[in-house]
Motif scaffolding. Structure first.
Motif, PDB file in Angstrom:
ATOM      1  N   THR A 153       3.564   5.057  17.597  1.00  0.00           N
ATOM      2  CA  THR A 153       4.616   4.078  17.313  1.00  0.00           C
ATOM      3  C   THR A 153       4.012   2.725  16.958  1.00  0.00           C
ATOM      4  OG1 THR A 153       4.793   3.579  19.682  1.00  0.00           O
ATOM      5  CG2 THR A 153       6.335   5.200  18.772  1.00  0.00           C
ATOM      6  N   ALA A 154       2.851   2.404  17.564  1.00  0.00           N
ATOM      7  CA  ALA A 154       2.179   1.140  17.258  1.00  0.00           C
ATOM      8  C   ALA A 154       1.722   1.117  15.800  1.00  0.00           C
ATOM      9  CB  ALA A 154       0.978   0.939  18.184  1.00  0.00           C
ATOM     10  N   ALA A 155       1.223   2.253  15.310  1.00  0.00           N
ATOM     11  CA  ALA A 155       0.744   2.324  13.928  1.00  0.00           C
ATOM     12  C   ALA A 155       1.891   2.195  12.935  1.00  0.00           C
ATOM     13  CB  ALA A 155      -0.007   3.630  13.695  1.00  0.00           C
ATOM     14  N   VAL A 156       2.991   2.914  13.198  1.00  0.00           N
ATOM     15  CA  VAL A 156       4.114   2.841  12.269  1.00  0.00           C
ATOM     16  C   VAL A 156       4.748   1.456  12.299  1.00  0.00           C
ATOM     17  CG1 VAL A 156       6.035   3.605  13.761  1.00  0.00           C
ATOM     18  CG2 VAL A 156       6.022   4.214  11.351  1.00  0.00           C
ATOM     19  N   SER A 157       4.773   0.821  13.473  1.00  0.00           N
ATOM     20  CA  SER A 157       5.300  -0.540  13.584  1.00  0.00           C
ATOM     21  C   SER A 157       4.436  -1.525  12.805  1.00  0.00           C
ATOM     22  CB  SER A 157       5.371  -0.958  15.052  1.00  0.00           C
ATOM     23  OG  SER A 157       5.797  -2.298  15.166  1.00  0.00           O
ATOM     24  N   LYS A 158       3.118  -1.349  12.892  1.00  0.00           N
ATOM     25  CA  LYS A 158       2.189  -2.221  12.172  1.00  0.00           C
ATOM     26  C   LYS A 158       2.372  -2.092  10.668  1.00  0.00           C
ATOM     27  CE  LYS A 158      -2.764  -3.221  11.700  1.00  0.00           C
ATOM     28  NZ  LYS A 158      -4.134  -2.833  12.144  1.00  0.00           N
ATOM     29  N   ASN A 159       2.488  -0.862  10.177  1.00  0.00           N
ATOM     30  CA  ASN A 159       2.684  -0.641   8.741  1.00  0.00           C
ATOM     31  C   ASN A 159       4.007  -1.240   8.271  1.00  0.00           C
ATOM     32  OD1 ASN A 159       0.268   0.791   8.446  1.00  0.00           O
ATOM     33  ND2 ASN A 159       1.233   2.729   9.004  1.00  0.00           N
ATOM     34  N   MET A 160       5.040  -1.109   9.117  1.00  0.00           N
ATOM     35  CA  MET A 160       6.345  -1.661   8.780  1.00  0.00           C
ATOM     36  C   MET A 160       6.275  -3.180   8.691  1.00  0.00           C
ATOM     37  SD  MET A 160       9.661  -0.318   8.694  1.00  0.00           S
ATOM     38  CE  MET A 160       9.805   0.832  10.056  1.00  0.00           C
ATOM     39  N   ARG A 161       5.670  -3.816   9.664  1.00  0.00           N
ATOM     40  CA  ARG A 161       5.604  -5.283   9.702  1.00  0.00           C
ATOM     41  C   ARG A 161       4.810  -5.833   8.519  1.00  0.00           C
ATOM     42  NH1 ARG A 161       4.298  -4.538  15.085  1.00  0.00           N
ATOM     43  NH2 ARG A 161       2.174  -5.287  14.691  1.00  0.00           N
ATOM     44  N   ARG A 162       3.706  -5.177   8.183  1.00  0.00           N
ATOM     45  CA  ARG A 162       2.897  -5.661   7.059  1.00  0.00           C
ATOM     46  C   ARG A 162       3.669  -5.565   5.750  1.00  0.00           C
ATOM     47  NH1 ARG A 162      -2.920  -2.796   7.864  1.00  0.00           N
ATOM     48  NH2 ARG A 162      -1.560  -1.012   7.465  1.00  0.00           N
ATOM     49  N   GLY A 163       4.377  -4.445   5.566  1.00  0.00           N
ATOM     50  CA  GLY A 163       5.167  -4.294   4.351  1.00  0.00           C
ATOM     51  C   GLY A 163       6.312  -5.281   4.290  1.00  0.00           C
TER      52      GLY A 163
ATOM     53  N   THR B 142       0.854  -1.183   0.000  1.00  0.00           N
ATOM     54  CA  THR B 142       0.000   0.000   0.000  1.00  0.00           C
ATOM     55  C   THR B 142       0.894   1.238   0.000  1.00  0.00           C
ATOM     56  OG1 THR B 142      -0.105   0.189   2.406  1.00  0.00           O
ATOM     57  CG2 THR B 142      -1.719  -1.272   1.342  1.00  0.00           C
ATOM     58  N   ASP B 143       0.312   2.387  -0.302  1.00  0.00           N
ATOM     59  CA  ASP B 143       1.092   3.628  -0.299  1.00  0.00           C
ATOM     60  C   ASP B 143       1.724   3.872   1.068  1.00  0.00           C
ATOM     61  OD1 ASP B 143       0.471   4.073  -2.937  1.00  0.00           O
ATOM     62  OD2 ASP B 143      -1.166   5.481  -2.517  1.00  0.00           O
ATOM     63  N   VAL B 144       0.953   3.600   2.129  1.00  0.00           N
ATOM     64  CA  VAL B 144       1.454   3.835   3.494  1.00  0.00           C
ATOM     65  C   VAL B 144       2.604   2.886   3.809  1.00  0.00           C
ATOM     66  CG1 VAL B 144       0.881   3.703   5.951  1.00  0.00           C
ATOM     67  CG2 VAL B 144      -0.730   4.752   4.355  1.00  0.00           C
ATOM     68  N   GLU B 145       2.456   1.609   3.438  1.00  0.00           N
ATOM     69  CA  GLU B 145       3.519   0.636   3.690  1.00  0.00           C
ATOM     70  C   GLU B 145       4.791   1.004   2.937  1.00  0.00           C
ATOM     71  OE1 GLU B 145       0.402  -3.110   4.272  1.00  0.00           O
ATOM     72  OE2 GLU B 145       1.541  -2.874   2.407  1.00  0.00           O
ATOM     73  N   ARG B 146       4.641   1.388   1.677  1.00  0.00           N
ATOM     74  CA  ARG B 146       5.813   1.750   0.869  1.00  0.00           C
ATOM     75  C   ARG B 146       6.499   2.986   1.432  1.00  0.00           C
ATOM     76  NH1 ARG B 146       6.363   5.488  -2.729  1.00  0.00           N
ATOM     77  NH2 ARG B 146       4.116   5.801  -2.949  1.00  0.00           N
ATOM     78  N   GLU B 147       5.716   4.004   1.762  1.00  0.00           N
ATOM     79  CA  GLU B 147       6.296   5.241   2.285  1.00  0.00           C
ATOM     80  C   GLU B 147       6.982   4.998   3.631  1.00  0.00           C
ATOM     81  OE1 GLU B 147       3.013   7.887   2.400  1.00  0.00           O
ATOM     82  OE2 GLU B 147       2.857   8.056   0.204  1.00  0.00           O
TER      83      GLU B 147
END
Length: 233
Positions: free
Chosen positions: A207-217, A172-177
């Motif tokens: 931090t939980a949100a950014v960690s979640k996006n990082m892990r999914r990507g 997703t755009d968020v994961e890529r960014e």
């Protein structure tokens, strides 16, 4: 073999003319140059942020004086798939006259085109580029020498490369960014030059949100790496 990447502005190309006048872009899915008939056949993905602009762009392309054949396969929202046959342009003729060949897909937007062409030696490359200047505007963006071994290795492992590309497109755009920002900031370095907190501040999330996006990507990319490893020859 010398591989040359150019930002090209042809003065007789229907795709360049259309992308200069309309907010549409073209990506080649298939191409075949018929030197005997002096024509180029392509199947293209056409994209536009506006459905109306897409229609206007397709109409302009179809009616272009250098268009020999045009067929619309599908159109939905801002995307279309088409087949075209255009008359050989000055640049195409110059490339083939010097024994050049296409090594990568055409990408066309905003009145210019990304070309990837190959030549067998330095002298031929220089002669072709010199003659191209007579009827075209272009900038050489990259110029590299490819050994036959490297070329064959790329061809043999095209499926593995395709697997990796598909995974990148699945982000997703968020994961890529998030992953790009983490890499640029040094999050993956040892020792780390950035933390989840600094990344969270950048995106104005927890931090939980950014960690979640990082892990999914990361999960998507690592899954594709494993699949690609199985396909490597």
């Amino acid at each position: 073999m010398l591989d040359v990447t150019m930002d090209m502005e042809q003065f007789d190309c229907p795709f360049i003319d259309t992308s200069a006048d309309h907010d549409v872009s073209f990506s080649a899915m298939h191409w075949q140059l018929d030197t005997a008939a002096e024509q180029l056949e392509t199947r293209l993905l056409v994209e536009s942020p506006d459905r109306y602009e897409l229609g206007e762009g397709l109409s302009a392309l179809r009616d272009h004086e250098n268009m020999a054949e045009y067929r619309l396969f599908s159109k939905e929202d801002g995307t279309a798939i088409i087949r075209t046959v255009i008359e050989e342009t000055n640049a195409m003729s110059t490339i083939t006259d010097h024994g050049g060949y296409i090594t990568g897909p055409f990408l066309i937007a905003d009145g210019s085109e990304r070309w990837q062409v190959g030549f067998d030696d330095e002298a031929t490359t220089e002669a072709a580029l010199h003659d191209l200047e007579k009827g075209n505007e272009f900038v050489v963006e990259d110029r590299s020498e490819l050994s036959m071994e490297a070329l064959f290795d790329t061809m043999r492992n095209a499926n593995a490369a395709s697997t990796m590309l598909d995974a990148c497109r699945e982000l997703t755009d968020v994961e890529r960014e998030t992953i790009e920002s983490a890499a640029d900031a040094g999050y993956f370095e040892s020792p780390r030059e950035a933390t989840l907190s600094t990344l969270a501040d950048e995106f104005d999330v927890s931090t939980a949100a950014v960690s979640k996006n990082m892990r999914r990507g990361e999960k998507k990319l690592l899954r594709s790496v494993v699949a690609a490893l199985d396909r490597l020859e």
